[in-house]
Design a protein around this motif. Structure first.
Motif, PDB file in Angstrom:
ATOM      1  N   GLN A   7       0.807  -1.250  -0.171  1.00 50.06           N
ATOM      2  CA  GLN A   7       0.013  -0.092   0.020  1.00 50.06           C
ATOM      3  C   GLN A   7       0.939   1.126  -0.084  1.00 50.06           C
ATOM      4  O   GLN A   7       0.599   2.232  -0.683  1.00 50.06           O
ATOM      5  CB  GLN A   7      -0.884  -0.142   1.173  1.00 50.06           C
ATOM      6  CG  GLN A   7      -1.717   1.032   1.333  1.00 50.06           C
ATOM      7  CD  GLN A   7      -2.757   1.032   0.251  1.00 50.06           C
ATOM      8  OE1 GLN A   7      -3.387  -0.035  -0.384  1.00 50.06           O
ATOM      9  NE2 GLN A   7      -3.171   2.272  -0.388  1.00 50.06           N
TER      10      GLN A   7
ATOM     11  N   HIS B 162      -5.145   5.357   1.440  1.00 45.25           N
ATOM     12  CA  HIS B 162      -4.232   5.752   0.068  1.00 45.25           C
ATOM     13  C   HIS B 162      -3.836   7.427   0.285  1.00 45.25           C
ATOM     14  O   HIS B 162      -2.904   7.855   0.231  1.00 45.25           O
ATOM     15  CB  HIS B 162      -5.012   5.443  -0.898  1.00 45.25           C
ATOM     16  CG  HIS B 162      -3.978   5.731  -2.470  1.00 45.25           C
ATOM     17  ND1 HIS B 162      -3.148   5.163  -2.902  1.00 45.25           N
ATOM     18  CD2 HIS B 162      -3.887   6.850  -3.224  1.00 45.25           C
ATOM     19  CE1 HIS B 162      -2.515   5.707  -3.982  1.00 45.25           C
ATOM     20  NE2 HIS B 162      -3.197   6.645  -4.028  1.00 45.25           N
TER      21      HIS B 162
ATOM     22  N   ARG C 258       2.175   1.639  -3.397  1.00 41.34           N
ATOM     23  CA  ARG C 258       1.155   2.319  -4.366  1.00 41.34           C
ATOM     24  C   ARG C 258       1.036   3.724  -4.035  1.00 41.34           C
ATOM     25  O   ARG C 258       0.745   4.309  -5.238  1.00 41.34           O
ATOM     26  CB  ARG C 258      -0.172   1.675  -4.469  1.00 41.34           C
ATOM     27  CG  ARG C 258       0.033   0.375  -4.909  1.00 41.34           C
ATOM     28  CD  ARG C 258      -1.815  -0.351  -4.654  1.00 41.34           C
ATOM     29  NE  ARG C 258      -2.052  -0.689  -3.587  1.00 41.34           N
ATOM     30  CZ  ARG C 258      -1.914  -1.988  -3.014  1.00 41.34           C
ATOM     31  NH1 ARG C 258      -1.338  -2.715  -4.007  1.00 41.34           N
ATOM     32  NH2 ARG C 258      -2.145  -2.194  -1.716  1.00 41.34           N
ATOM     33  N   ALA C 259       0.997   4.285  -3.026  1.00 36.66           N
ATOM     34  CA  ALA C 259       0.924   5.905  -2.721  1.00 36.66           C
ATOM     35  C   ALA C 259       2.104   6.635  -2.831  1.00 36.66           C
ATOM     36  O   ALA C 259       2.032   7.734  -3.309  1.00 36.66           O
ATOM     37  CB  ALA C 259      -0.033   5.949  -1.239  1.00 36.66           C
TER      38      ALA C 259
END
Length: 900
Positions: free
Chosen positions: A257, A502, A260-261
């Protein structure tokens, strides 16, 4: 209030954790048989009982490390003290100093498992260096360290079986370090791997005052070293449903995660802040954090855990204050403290519970638990409890850099704030409150930096000038915004609302991106940080003593009309009949009564100044007023490096050692530079580089970058010189004098010491195409150092044909000491050279169990035939030769001494 307690100064009053009895029995001890609380239990030693007990425990650990055979004596002392205390309890006698002896013995005995030479039958230590291949399987205990060509893993839960046997594997105690070559990027903490390898013992670079790597690894319960490659290694399937498996899966999910951010350096820093995973931190980024004085942000420690605890405490306190029943019973603070334990422990587990994280979690949990006691917290007692728990669980923590830095920074802040009383005053108005907050934060940062600077210099030889400003800017942004928002995103939002998680991580990435740009900019400033010499333990003690005395004198904590005796003059008035008074103790008490805290501070200040002045005089006399030449052949493994300390402070180096790849291990930084800093050396006047092979050159690159080097003399061998681009770039950037081989004088005299360049001939490069034997080794520069009646020959890596040419060109090679050519290879130390030099002492610089087999049996046989005294860095360690012009004093780091 008890009158005795009332008259004690603030610093000498009994701690709230051990209050005086509310209804003390005032009958004399002759009637009750029990020592009165005022005259026995609250002896000055026990004003804060945990302080002397902690000091005694630490003293026992420190004594055990110097005297490893204390296991049985300490156990005997431990049992004896317990017996004495039991008898005293039955007879209701007071024992003032027996607890101190008890904790001393307990500390010495507690360290035994890490320094013992006897191990259980299933311990991995028994198969180290046995020459056998073993089939090994184990679980990766912590996140692997990824280097350029290899990955370093620590394995526990080991299983071993002989590779040539069909017997089932057996469990082995202890941990193992594994170097996995190749690119095993999928390895992570919790994986179980299998491979075949020999198990090697750890070795030290045995230099004077050098770092004890073997002990360092033993303190981590790591006892051996193994090697494999990613192609020969197997990742075994994990057992489903285990706690470690679930935790690993959670960490992997959070990591995905974050990726992805956030990306790049910001993502690497966010991984370090939330998961304790520093593998993505690049060397330039780590160096920038270090130069700006905020490298502590990258390792989860007391700051991070404290921020989580503070945020959780105030959040839970606010929530609990919404419930009137809790308010009426005054349970909001207690409830908030108890509830805050859960996020603190969860954060520690999520971050991998590294040793520094464990210490921080323990310290914060102890502090939170003090809220359950309905008394004002005593921060000194809280720190002592935390330190005792940590050291009892893991005594080697005492020697951990993180442990020392953590507690020293906290103690410095506490002592400094207690002296700066205006920091504790409550300001009036929002503007004054804001100004006061900024000033307080700067003062706290300054106190922490000053308090940890001696340790920082001792371990890292770098001090950050920009630290106070950088901490003022980046600690609030990263510590108080990024860490809480990041943790809230992954622990609260991610399970229920992924877009919010996110978004929170994305905001953290934006803040970190801006911070990192400024960190790089500040770190690039030439005055942001500087490297300096290593202080000794004595010098660090004097520094702390001076700071404490100056603060005590400049900012005294005194109350009007408050007497300050340590003991009342009538403390023996109620002694039982027939008891004997101690005249020595009475005299001591009388003397103590006359010395106020300010007088004590002035007295100690004078002592510390005298000691520091004597230390400075010693080093000035040793470095700049001496007339001796001291040559130290350093232990750099398979390589050559020698420091020459010349009369009146001048210094030279002959080679710098080195490994093939500085990215894997920079020997110049880790070994050579540390030795120079311990010798109080920052300037190298002259560097002689015999040739450009990695084992002579690579360690010198760090020296050239971080020391003041004036001149470098080398052969400019065209075969290898131009291939060392980094070396050439550093010379140009630092504007170091680097004359061509044909242009510098072949005899150089420095303060009575004469360096003579004997080889190679000036036209060696022109002759190389027609004479194939003129390779890098045979083109080595040969240097003879003469001072008074003695000479020492440094022949580099020349071999048979070069030795023959050298012997034919020079008839005056006679030297008392000779470095073994080419590390004692069989093709060197030929009779032609030995007849010319006629040495009496041979020094061989070679690595332990090196793959070349140096020194060779042929060379050793030649030395034995001539009855030469042979000293080897792989067995004797570093060799120091002190030449006063008449006699030689030779000593090794292993303890051997020769007067010649």
């Amino acid at each position: 209030m008890n009158p005795l307690k009332k008259n004690w100064p603030a610093w000498a009053r009994p701690s709230n954790a051990f209050p005086l009895a509310k209804n003390p029995d005032t009958r004399p001890m002759a009637e009750t048989g029990i020592p009165h609380s005022d005259e026995a239990f609250h002896h000055p030693v026990y004003f804060r009982p945990l302080i002397p007990l902690l000091i005694a425990f630490i003293s026992g650990i420190a004594c055990a490390i110097q005297l490893p055979d204390l296991a049985l004596p300490s156990l005997a002392g431990l049992l004896s003290c317990l017996a004495i205390l039991c008898v005293a309890a039955v007879r209701r006698k007071n024992m003032r100093f027996t607890p101190l002896v008890l904790f001393f013995c307990l500390g010495a005995f507690a360290l035994t498992p890490w320094i013992t030479s006897s191990f259980s039958r299933d311990h991995i230590r028994h198969v180290v260096d046995d020459g056998q291949f073993w089939r090994i399987s184990g679980t990766i205990a912590q996140e692997p360290a990824i280097q350029e060509i290899r990955t370093v893993c620590i394995l526990d839960h080991l299983s071993l079986s002989r590779s040539d046997s069909d017997k089932s594997p057996r469990a082995a105690a202890g941990k193992l370090r594994v170097l996995v070559y190749g690119n095993p990027t999928s390895l992570k903490s919790g994986d179980r791997i299998a491979f075949a390898s020999k198990i090697k013992a750890f070795t030290n670079f045995n230099n004077f005052g050098g770092f004890d790597y073997v002990r360092f690894m033993a303190f981590q319960n790591v006892w051996g070293n193994a090697y494999t490659s990613s192609q020969k290694m197997t990742i075994l399937p994990l057992t489903a449903g285990g706690i470690n498996t679930r935790l690993t899966a959670l960490r992997k999910k959070i990591s995905a995660q974050i990726n992805r951010a956030v990306s790049g350096d910001s993502g690497a820093v966010l991984h370090a802040l939330i998961l304790g995973d520093c593998r993505g931190i690049t060397p330039p980024l780590r160096n920038a954090f270090s130069r700006t004085g905020i490298s502590h942000l990258l390792a989860i420690s007391g700051l991070h855990v404290g921020i989580v605890a503070s945020f959780s405490f105030f959040l839970f306190k606010w929530l609990l204050s919404r419930f009137n029943p809790l308010l009426h019973r005054a349970w909001t603070r207690k409830g908030a403290a108890v509830l805050s334990l859960f996020p603190v422990v969860a954060y520690g587990i999520l971050a991998g519970m590294s040793p520094s994280t464990q210490r921080a979690v323990i310290m914060v949990c102890v502090f939170l638990l003090t809220f359950l006691v309905e008394r004002e917290q005593d921060i000194i007692n809280t720190i002592c409890i935390a330190a005792l728990i940590i050291l009892m669980v893991h005594p080697p923590s005492l020697f951990s850099v993180a442990f020392q830095l953590s507690f020293m920074s906290v103690l410095s802040i506490i002592f400094g704030v207690s002296r700066l009383s205006w920091l504790q005053e409550k300001p009036v108005g929002k503007a004054r409150y804001l100004i006061k907050t900024i000033i307080t934060f700067m003062m706290v940062s300054g106190l922490a930096i000053v308090g940890t600077s001696p340790l920082t210099l001792f371990y890292f030889n770098q001090i950050s000038v920009a630290g106070i400003l950088s901490n003022l800017i980046f600690v609030p942004l990263i510590g108080f915004i990024v860490v809480p928002v990041g943790l809230f995103s992954v622990l609260v939002f991610m399970p229920v609302l992924l877009p919010a998680a996110h978004g929170g991580l994305f905001v953290c990435g934006l803040i970190l991106t801006t911070c990192i740009k400024w960190i790089y900019a500040i770190g690039a400033l030439p005055f942001a940080a500087f490297r300096t010499i290593s202080p000794s333990v004595l010098e660090m003690t004097c520094f702390y003593g001076l700071c404490a005395c100056i603060l005590s004198l400049g900012f005294p904590v005194l109350k009007k009309n408050t007497p300050t005796p340590l003991l009342r003059k009538d403390s023996t008035a109620n002694a039982p009949a027939g008891s004997k008074s101690d005249s020595g103790a009475s005299f001591f008490s009388s003397m103590m009564d006359r010395l106020t805290p300010r007088k004590w501070a002035a007295f100690l200040l004078a002592i510390f100044i005298v000691i520091l002045a004597a230390d400075i005089f010693y080093w000035v006399q040793k470095r700049w007023w001496g007339n001796d030449v001291t040559i130290t052949v350093m232990d750099v493994g398979q390589g050559n490096a020698a420091l020459v300390e010349l009369p009146r402070g001048r210094c030279a180096m002959i080679d710098g050692g080195g490994y093939p790849d500085n990215a894997v291990f920079d020997l110049g930084e880790k070994v050579a530079a540390n030795f120079l800093w311990r010798r109080k050396i920052r300037t190298i006047d002259t560097v002689f580089l015999t040739h450009y092979d990695a084992d002579h050159l690579n360690g010198m690159i760090f020296i050239l970058k971080h020391f003041h080097v004036r001149t470098v003399f080398a052969t400019h061998d065209p075969e290898t010189c131009l291939k060392n681009k980094e070396f050439i770039d550093v010379l140009r950037k630092k504007q170091i004098v680097y004359p061509a081989y044909s242009q510098f004088p072949k005899q150089l005299e420095i303060n009575g010491a004469k360096f003579t360049i004997l080889y190679p001939p000036e036209n060696f490069a022109d002759r190389a195409p027609a004479e194939s034997w003129r390779n890098s080794n045979n083109n080595s520069m040969v240097i003879q150092l003469t001072y008074g009646n003695h000479s020492m020959l440094f022949p580099g890596d020349i071999m048979e044909k070069a030795e023959k040419e050298l012997s034919e060109r020079h008839q005056d090679l006679q030297s008392t000491i000779m470095m073994a050519p080419h590390h004692g290879s069989g093709s060197s130390s030929t009779p032609a050279l030995m007849d010319q030099v006629q040495p009496e002492i041979i020094i061989i610089s070679s690595g332990r169990q090196n793959r070349f087999g140096f020194p060779s049996h042929e060379a050793l046989a030649r030395y034995a035939e001539r009855h030469l005294h042979v000293l080897r860095t792989d067995t004797h360690g570093a060799v120091s030769i002190t030449n006063d012009g008449i006699q030689l004093m030779i000593k090794t780091s292993s303890g051997e001494k020769i007067i010649f």
